[in-house]
Design a protein around this motif. Sequence first.
Motif, PDB file in Angstrom:
ATOM      1  N   ALA A   1       0.818  -1.217   0.000  1.00 20.40           N
ATOM      2  CA  ALA A   1       0.000   0.000   0.000  1.00 20.40           C
ATOM      3  C   ALA A   1       0.848   1.262   0.000  1.00 20.40           C
ATOM      4  CB  ALA A   1      -0.935   0.001   1.211  1.00 20.40           C
ATOM      5  N   LEU A   2       2.067   1.202   0.511  1.00 19.93           N
ATOM      6  CA  LEU A   2       2.912   2.394   0.542  1.00 19.93           C
ATOM      7  C   LEU A   2       3.261   2.884  -0.859  1.00 19.93           C
ATOM      8  CD1 LEU A   2       5.289   1.584   3.535  1.00 19.93           C
ATOM      9  CD2 LEU A   2       3.654   3.481   3.363  1.00 19.93           C
ATOM     10  N   ALA A   3       3.129   2.040  -1.843  1.00 17.47           N
ATOM     11  CA  ALA A   3       3.351   2.490  -3.215  1.00 17.47           C
ATOM     12  C   ALA A   3       2.201   3.359  -3.716  1.00 17.47           C
ATOM     13  CB  ALA A   3       3.537   1.285  -4.132  1.00 17.47           C
ATOM     14  N   LEU A   4       1.044   3.319  -3.025  1.00 12.44           N
ATOM     15  CA  LEU A   4      -0.132   4.079  -3.457  1.00 12.44           C
ATOM     16  C   LEU A   4      -0.387   5.314  -2.613  1.00 12.44           C
ATOM     17  CD1 LEU A   4      -2.543   1.029  -3.989  1.00 12.44           C
ATOM     18  CD2 LEU A   4      -1.130   2.186  -5.707  1.00 12.44           C
ATOM     19  N   GLY A   5       0.014   5.302  -1.336  1.00 14.46           N
ATOM     20  CA  GLY A   5      -0.286   6.433  -0.468  1.00 14.46           C
ATOM     21  C   GLY A   5       0.016   6.117   0.981  1.00 14.46           C
ATOM     22  N   PRO A   6      -0.502   6.904   1.907  1.00 15.28           N
ATOM     23  CA  PRO A   6      -0.211   6.693   3.324  1.00 15.28           C
ATOM     24  C   PRO A   6      -0.925   5.460   3.870  1.00 15.28           C
ATOM     25  CG  PRO A   6      -1.807   8.458   3.074  1.00 15.28           C
ATOM     26  CD  PRO A   6      -1.370   8.067   1.678  1.00 15.28           C
ATOM     27  N   VAL A   7      -0.354   4.896   4.929  1.00 18.21           N
ATOM     28  CA  VAL A   7      -0.914   3.722   5.594  1.00 18.21           C
ATOM     29  C   VAL A   7      -1.164   4.081   7.054  1.00 18.21           C
ATOM     30  CG1 VAL A   7      -0.479   1.346   6.335  1.00 18.21           C
ATOM     31  CG2 VAL A   7       0.223   2.098   4.056  1.00 18.21           C
ATOM     32  N   LEU A   8      -2.371   3.809   7.519  1.00 12.23           N
ATOM     33  CA  LEU A   8      -2.748   4.079   8.908  1.00 12.23           C
ATOM     34  C   LEU A   8      -2.515   2.841   9.756  1.00 12.23           C
ATOM     35  CD1 LEU A   8      -4.174   5.835  11.086  1.00 12.23           C
ATOM     36  CD2 LEU A   8      -6.337   4.869  10.274  1.00 12.23           C
ATOM     37  N   VAL A   9      -1.904   3.033  10.918  1.00 11.83           N
ATOM     38  CA  VAL A   9      -1.681   1.953  11.880  1.00 11.83           C
ATOM     39  C   VAL A   9      -2.344   2.378  13.184  1.00 11.83           C
ATOM     40  CG1 VAL A   9      -0.001   0.500  13.061  1.00 11.83           C
ATOM     41  CG2 VAL A   9       0.503   1.395  10.773  1.00 11.83           C
ATOM     42  N   GLN A  10      -3.423   1.698  13.543  1.00 13.10           N
ATOM     43  CA  GLN A  10      -4.142   2.030  14.778  1.00 13.10           C
ATOM     44  C   GLN A  10      -3.633   1.161  15.922  1.00 13.10           C
ATOM     45  OE1 GLN A  10      -8.200   0.689  15.935  1.00 13.10           O
ATOM     46  NE2 GLN A  10      -8.812   2.786  15.413  1.00 13.10           N
ATOM     47  N   VAL A  11      -3.242   1.826  17.020  1.00 13.24           N
ATOM     48  CA  VAL A  11      -2.719   1.151  18.210  1.00 13.24           C
ATOM     49  C   VAL A  11      -3.580   1.565  19.394  1.00 13.24           C
ATOM     50  CG1 VAL A  11      -0.699   0.766  19.642  1.00 13.24           C
ATOM     51  CG2 VAL A  11      -0.419   1.219  17.215  1.00 13.24           C
ATOM     52  N   PRO A  12      -4.082   0.623  20.203  1.00 14.80           N
ATOM     53  CA  PRO A  12      -5.009   1.003  21.275  1.00 14.80           C
ATOM     54  C   PRO A  12      -4.408   1.868  22.367  1.00 14.80           C
ATOM     55  CG  PRO A  12      -5.170  -1.334  20.787  1.00 14.80           C
ATOM     56  CD  PRO A  12      -3.980  -0.820  20.057  1.00 14.80           C
ATOM     57  N   ARG A  13      -3.086   1.799  22.593  1.00 17.33           N
ATOM     58  CA  ARG A  13      -2.481   2.530  23.706  1.00 17.33           C
ATOM     59  C   ARG A  13      -1.428   3.493  23.191  1.00 17.33           C
ATOM     60  NH1 ARG A  13      -3.081  -0.531  28.509  1.00 17.33           N
ATOM     61  NH2 ARG A  13      -5.164  -1.458  28.416  1.00 17.33           N
ATOM     62  N   ARG A  14      -1.318   4.645  23.884  1.00 20.99           N
ATOM     63  CA  ARG A  14      -0.247   5.571  23.565  1.00 20.99           C
ATOM     64  C   ARG A  14       0.966   5.237  24.427  1.00 20.99           C
ATOM     65  NH1 ARG A  14      -3.986   8.830  26.464  1.00 20.99           N
ATOM     66  NH2 ARG A  14      -3.190   9.553  28.469  1.00 20.99           N
ATOM     67  N   GLY A  15       2.061   5.981  24.227  1.00 22.65           N
ATOM     68  CA  GLY A  15       3.271   5.736  25.005  1.00 22.65           C
ATOM     69  C   GLY A  15       4.195   4.767  24.304  1.00 22.65           C
ATOM     70  N   TYR A  16       5.145   4.226  25.081  1.00 20.17           N
ATOM     71  CA  TYR A  16       6.159   3.327  24.509  1.00 20.17           C
ATOM     72  C   TYR A  16       5.807   1.870  24.831  1.00 20.17           C
ATOM     73  CZ  TYR A  16      10.782   1.777  23.001  1.00 20.17           C
ATOM     74  OH  TYR A  16      11.806   1.167  22.338  1.00 20.17           O
ATOM     75  N   VAL A  17       6.041   1.452  26.077  1.00 23.43           N
ATOM     76  CA  VAL A  17       5.588   0.142  26.539  1.00 23.43           C
ATOM     77  C   VAL A  17       4.802   0.389  27.813  1.00 23.43           C
ATOM     78  CG1 VAL A  17       6.235  -2.213  27.185  1.00 23.43           C
ATOM     79  CG2 VAL A  17       7.643  -0.938  25.568  1.00 23.43           C
ATOM     80  N   PRO A  18       3.501   0.647  27.702  1.00 19.19           N
ATOM     81  CA  PRO A  18       2.736   1.021  28.886  1.00 19.19           C
ATOM     82  C   PRO A  18       2.494  -0.127  29.857  1.00 19.19           C
ATOM     83  CG  PRO A  18       1.318   0.925  26.964  1.00 19.19           C
ATOM     84  CD  PRO A  18       2.702   0.734  26.468  1.00 19.19           C
ATOM     85  N   ARG A  19       2.734  -1.384  29.494  1.00 22.65           N
ATOM     86  CA  ARG A  19       2.533  -2.492  30.413  1.00 22.65           C
ATOM     87  C   ARG A  19       3.678  -3.494  30.259  1.00 22.65           C
ATOM     88  NH1 ARG A  19      -0.129   0.692  32.205  1.00 22.65           N
ATOM     89  NH2 ARG A  19      -2.328   0.697  32.783  1.00 22.65           N
TER      90      ARG A  19
ATOM     91  N   ALA B   1      -1.478   5.960  15.038  1.00 21.06           N
ATOM     92  CA  ALA B   1      -2.432   6.786  15.783  1.00 21.06           C
ATOM     93  C   ALA B   1      -3.194   5.923  16.779  1.00 21.06           C
ATOM     94  CB  ALA B   1      -3.414   7.478  14.830  1.00 21.06           C
ATOM     95  N   THR B   2      -3.594   6.555  17.869  1.00 19.94           N
ATOM     96  CA  THR B   2      -4.484   5.909  18.834  1.00 19.94           C
ATOM     97  C   THR B   2      -5.928   6.127  18.395  1.00 19.94           C
ATOM     98  OG1 THR B   2      -4.362   7.915  20.183  1.00 19.94           O
ATOM     99  CG2 THR B   2      -2.870   6.124  20.744  1.00 19.94           C
TER     100      THR B   2
END
Length: 720
Positions: free
Chosen positions: A411-429, A523-524
Motif C-alpha cells: 500500500a505504501l506504493a499508493l499512499g499513506p498507511v494508517l496503523v491504529q494502536v489502542p495505547r499511547r506511550g512506549y511500553v505502557p505495560r 495513531a491511537t
Amino acid sequence: MSRGDEQSEAGESGAPEQLALIRETVRERKARQPRAKPRTWRNAERAARLPVARVLVDKGMVHLDRYFDYAVPAAMDEEAQPGVRVRVRFGAGEREGRREGGGLVNGFIVERRADTDFAGRLAPLAQVLSPEPVLGPELLQLCRAVADRYAGSLADVVQLAVPPRRARPEQQPSPRRLPRPDMPEPGGWSRYPQGPAFLAALREKAAPRAVWTALPGPQDWAVELATALATALAAGRGALAVLPDGKAAARLDAALTALVGEGRHVLLTADAGPEPRYRRWLAVRRGSVRAVIGTRAAMFAPVHRLGLVAIWEDGDAAHSEERAPQPHAREVLMQRAVTEQAAFLLGAHGCTVEAAQLVESGFARPLTAERETVRAVMPRVRTAAEGDEARDPAARSARLPSLAWRTARDALALGPVLVQVPRRGYVPRLVCERCREPARCRHCSGPLEAGAEGAALRCGWCAREVVDWHCGMCGGGRLRGSVFGARRTAEELGRAFPSVPVRTSGGEHVLETVPGGPALVVATPGAEPVPEGGEGYAAALLLDGWVLLGRPDLRAGEEALRRWLAAASLVRGHEAGGSVVVVAEETLRPVQALVRWDPAGHALRELADRAELGFPPVSRMAAVTGPPQAVAGLLEAARETGLPAEAEVLGPVPLPVPAAGRPRRPGDPPPGEQWERALVRVPRGSGAALASALKTAQVRRLTRREGPSAQLRIDPLDIG
C-alpha cells in the motif's frame, strides 16, 4: 493612661480580677447600646408592579432544588426581568418569619410575581448582574426536564447550559442575521434509499427522526451532515449538531461553510476561549445565528425555531458530561426533538445498542444504504488468519503478522498507511518474562512502564525510577512487554521501513491532517488524521485487537467495532486498492461484523442479548455509590419514598480500593475508605419513577442529616 493602655497593662500583669472587671464593663456597655433593626422595604421602595422575583439560586445541592422569592426594589424594576442574572443574599435561613443575613450568591430570575407564598418578610435583590435574559423559558424547561431525568438539581443543569458571563460581549451588538441560504442539492444523500425523503421532510418543516449509518469515506459524512443542516436553514428553521471532539466539529464546520458561506452558523467548542465562545453563544440566543456546531456543551444551545438536532458518533464517551448530573448529549437532543417539534438525526459509521433500540421502539427509522452500495465503497477487510498465519499457529501470536506487513509494503506504493494502536506511550505495560506477573512499583504498587529504548523504568503512578527490578512472585529479573504503545510501534515500523516517514498522532499531540504521499501514520483510536487530497489511506492496520476486546466492560465489543469502523472509514474503497487488516481472533462477533461491514446487524444481536439479560437500554439503571451505610440508607429511604415495585437491586458489591499513589478518578473512594456500589434496575417505562424516588430519598437524607451521603448516577456508562 488610656483604656487601651489599662487593658494592655492588666493583661501583662496577669491580674485576673482586673481582667474580669474590664470584660464585665465591655459587656455592660454593649448591652446598653440599642440593637440595629433589620431594614424593611416600604411599598414605595418596591417595584409597583410584580414586586416579587422568583429566583433560581446557584446552589447545586439537591435538597435546595426549588425557587426562592425576593423583593424587587423599584430601582431594579426595569432590569430585573425573567432570565437575567442577579445576586441575592442566601444561606442564613429563616429567622422569626423573615429572611435575613447570608452571603451573596448568584442566581437567575425565572419569574416576576404579584405575591409570594412565603409568610415572612422578603429580602430584596442585592444586584442585577446583567440585563441580558440568558435563561429563557424554553431553555429553563429543557434544564428542568434533564434534571428530573437524571435525579439532579436544576442549578447544576443550568450551569451546564448557560456559559459563564463575560461583560464585553454583552455590550457589543450581535451581527445582523443573514437571509436564508439557497436550498442545497441532495448530493451524497442520494446513495441512501430514504435519504432524499428525509431531506424533503426537512424542507417541508416536518420532524422526521432517523438513525443514519453513514457510508465509509474520509469526508463524506461531514458533507452529508452539512447538507442536512443547510436544508433546515434554507427552510427557515434552526439547526444544531453535536460532535464528540473539536476535530470532528472542525470538519463539519468547514463543510457547512462551503455550503452556506460564513456568518450563518457558529462553532461552539472549548478551543475558542471563554470570551469568543460567550460572544457566539449570545449571537445564537439573540437570534442572529440559527445554526450551531459544537461539542457536548452545545446540546443546550438556545437555537431559535429549532428544526433539526443531530448527533454524530453517539457511542463516544465524550458525549457523556462529567459534571453533575452527568447527562448524555443523545438523551438531551432526543428531549429537545420531542418538546420543540424538531427533526432528529443520529449518525455514525457504526451503530450503538441505544441507536438500535430507537429503531426497534419506533422512535426513529433506519437510514442506511443498500448492500451493493456498501460493498462498492468499503475497503477490503481481512483478518490475520487469511495469511500465512492460518498455516503457522505460532505466527498468529506475532504483533505484526506477515499479512499486515505485506499489506503495508504494497500500500505504501499508493499512499499513506494508517496503523491504529489502542495505547499511547512506549511500553505502557510490562510483565515478568518467566511467570507473566505484571511488573509493579515497590513503593505504590503502580504499573511499571518503559519510556523509550534503553531508558530507565518508571512507575506509571508515582513516576519513581526503578532499578534492579525482581519479580515478587518468582524472583525473575527479566521483563517483557504485554502491551506496546504508539511510540514503540512507530519505532519498530521505522526500522522495518527505513525509507518511509513515520508520523504519530495521539495523546497531547493529535494531527488534524497528513500529506497524501507515502507514509506510515501511527495513531491511537480517535486521533486518526485525515489524509490530504480526499482520497483516503491506501491501507489500515488495526493492531492489538485483544486489548480492546478484552476490556471487562459490557460495551467492549461494541466499542472495539466502533473504533475499527472509524479508522477503516478513512481508507479508500476496495476498487481503488484500499485494504484493512485487523489483528484479532477472526471468530469473534465484532471482527465478523467489521469484515462484513454490518454495524447495524451487530447492534441488533447485542440488543437481543441485552434484552435476554435485562441490561440497558432495554432496562433503566441507577448506580448508588458510597460508604456502606450511605448506600444502604439511600436504598432504604428510596423504598419508603416510592421506589417502583418492580425495581431490582443488584448488590451492593465492594469497590476496589485505589492503591496509594494512583491518581484518583471520579467515583473512586477516598484513600483508606471502603466504598460499595449497588445497581437499581427497573423496566424502561419506570425510569422516571426510579429517578424521582432516588432523588426524593437523597433530599430526605440530606435535610435530616441521616449519615454520610451517597453518589447517585442515572444510566451509568460502566456497569461492569
